[in-house]
Write a protein that holds these residues in place. Structure first.
Motif, PDB file in Angstrom:
ATOM      1  N   LEU A 104      35.631  37.917  33.260  1.00  0.00           N
ATOM      2  CA  LEU A 104      36.594  38.027  34.311  1.00  0.00           C
ATOM      3  C   LEU A 104      37.516  39.084  34.207  1.00  0.00           C
ATOM      4  O   LEU A 104      38.091  39.153  33.315  1.00  0.00           O
ATOM      5  N   ARG A 105      37.678  39.748  35.307  1.00  0.00           N
ATOM      6  CA  ARG A 105      38.736  41.005  35.372  1.00  0.00           C
ATOM      7  C   ARG A 105      39.555  40.511  36.678  1.00  0.00           C
ATOM      8  O   ARG A 105      39.100  40.410  37.492  1.00  0.00           O
ATOM      9  N   GLU A 106      40.752  40.786  36.155  1.00  0.00           N
ATOM     10  CA  GLU A 106      41.770  40.349  37.436  1.00  0.00           C
ATOM     11  C   GLU A 106      42.580  41.674  37.725  1.00  0.00           C
ATOM     12  O   GLU A 106      43.375  42.423  36.341  1.00  0.00           O
ATOM     13  N   GLN A 107      42.676  42.165  38.647  1.00  0.00           N
ATOM     14  CA  GLN A 107      43.678  43.127  39.226  1.00  0.00           C
ATOM     15  C   GLN A 107      45.126  42.567  39.200  1.00  0.00           C
ATOM     16  O   GLN A 107      45.357  41.945  40.382  1.00  0.00           O
ATOM     17  N   LEU A 108      45.955  42.949  38.511  1.00  0.00           N
ATOM     18  CA  LEU A 108      47.414  42.262  38.470  1.00  0.00           C
ATOM     19  C   LEU A 108      48.076  42.716  39.776  1.00  0.00           C
ATOM     20  O   LEU A 108      49.028  42.121  40.232  1.00  0.00           O
ATOM     21  N   TYR A 109      47.911  43.953  40.035  1.00  0.00           N
ATOM     22  CA  TYR A 109      48.550  44.631  41.347  1.00  0.00           C
ATOM     23  C   TYR A 109      47.578  44.953  42.140  1.00  0.00           C
ATOM     24  O   TYR A 109      46.782  45.762  41.944  1.00  0.00           O
ATOM     25  N   GLU A 110      47.794  44.640  43.540  1.00  0.00           N
ATOM     26  CA  GLU A 110      47.107  44.985  44.766  1.00  0.00           C
ATOM     27  C   GLU A 110      46.763  46.530  44.881  1.00  0.00           C
ATOM     28  O   GLU A 110      45.714  47.222  45.110  1.00  0.00           O
TER      29      GLU A 110
END
Length: 347
Positions: free
Chosen positions: A103-109
């Motif tokens: 799971l890869r999550e970009q914390l800032y768009e």
């Protein structure tokens, strides 16, 4: 003014204009010396874009030695100046394991502007990573959990990574990894050149990429692992040594005791290696088992060699006396050999 003078003036006018233009061009081609000095003192064009990188390890779980992988939860951040590409989106983990479960999550768009004019972006990644566990010294081994990252687009000629200084990597102090102690992690930046251009005919030579290499050392507690691993083997060896203290006339009992110890040792080795991969070298644990096998086989050989004299009353006393010497010498040799193997592993 006569007509001839007027005609001469008209003919000389373009020539004068041409000379003036030539003089102006020469002045432009040869700027003044201060201008030349300023040009020479000016800095050379900027090199590859520098991207400051750091990481925070939030959790480590499930070390699987059978399949050479482990699970980790970490944050990776990036700071950079200039350029429109977001390095957090083009960065790739090179040693992923079972990528579908990660799971890869970009914390800032979008990248966040920083007070120093740089841009900031951060990602959180949870998943499994593959690593080649070195098991030569198992169970007193020290492992290194590695994470390797590269940019998928930019080579080192256009972008390089630089470790953050505040600090570049840290670990959650609340992490508990059963059976292991977590050491101080490290983050290194190296250059990696692939031995291929991946079929890209526009690039005749292989590209070099800036690579992030994170390493987390983990070790097993020596005392606890020694008790759990070596004490059972020692108990089996002690049981096998009892054959030297059974009366020589009871040949069946002596053989039965040694064979039982041998079978128990085989079962223990199979159980101990169930969670380990098949490797092409001898681990420290394998050497310990081999020494125990040798001990039991020699003890059984001694029993067989004296079995035909066991019923002889006159010879029984001699056999018993020599059995004690055999037991002392064999136990001493076994202990010295085990200490040598353990010392080699620890040193």
């Amino acid at each position: 003014m006569t007509a001839r003078s007027l005609l001469t003036a008209l003919l000389l006018l373009p020539l004068s204009a041409l000379c003036l233009a030539s003089s102006h061009a020469q002045t432009q081609a040869n700027p003044p010396e201060p201008v030349i000095d300023a040009i020479e003192a000016a800095p050379s064009p900027a090199g590859p874009r520098q991207v400051i990188v750091g990481a925070y390890i939030n959790d480590i779980q499930q070390l699987d030695f059978k399949t050479n992988n482990y699970a980790i939860d970490l944050y990776v951040w990036f700071r950079w100046k200039g350029g429109h590409a977001d390095p957090s989106k083009t960065m790739e983990f090179m040693n992923r394991y079972a990528a579908d479960d990660n799971l890869r999550e970009q914390l800032y768009e979008k990248p966040e502007p920083m007070p120093d004019g740089s841009l900031y972006s951060i990602i959180r990644y949870e998943g499994r990573f593959s690593t080649a566990f070195a098991l030569e010294n198992y169970p007193l081994d020290e492992q290194s959990l590695t994470i390797v990252m590269e940019d998928t687009v930019s080579g080192s000629d256009t972008q390089i990574y630089v470790p953050d200084t505040n600090p570049s990597i840290s670990v959650n102090p609340a992490i508990t990894l059963p059976g292991f102690r977590i050491g101080k992690p490290s983050l290194r930046i190296v250059e990696n050149t692939y031995p291929t251009n991946f079929g890209d005919i526009s690039s005749p030579e292989a590209d070099t990429y800036s690579r992030i290499s994170i390493s987390v050392p983990v070790t097993r507690p020596v005392v606890a692992m020694s008790i759990k691993t070596f004490v059972p083997i020692m108990l089996i060896v002690v049981c096998a040594a009892l054959v030297f203290f059974v009366r020589p006339r009871y040949v069946e009992g002596r053989l039965g005791l040694g064979i039982t110890a041998l079978l128990t040792l085989v079962a223990l080795q199979l159980t101990s290696g169930a969670s380990l991969p098949d490797v092409d070298y001898l681990m420290m644990l394998d050497k310990m088992f081999l020494l125990a096998y040798v001990f039991i086989i020699v003890a059984l050989g001694r029993v067989v060699a004296t079995s035909w004299r066991g019923a002889d009353v006159d010879a029984e006393a001699t056999i018993k006396r020599k059995d004690r010497s055999w037991a002392a010498a064999l136990v001493a040799a076994y202990l010295v050999a085990n200490l040598a193997v353990a010392w080699t592993a620890i040193a």
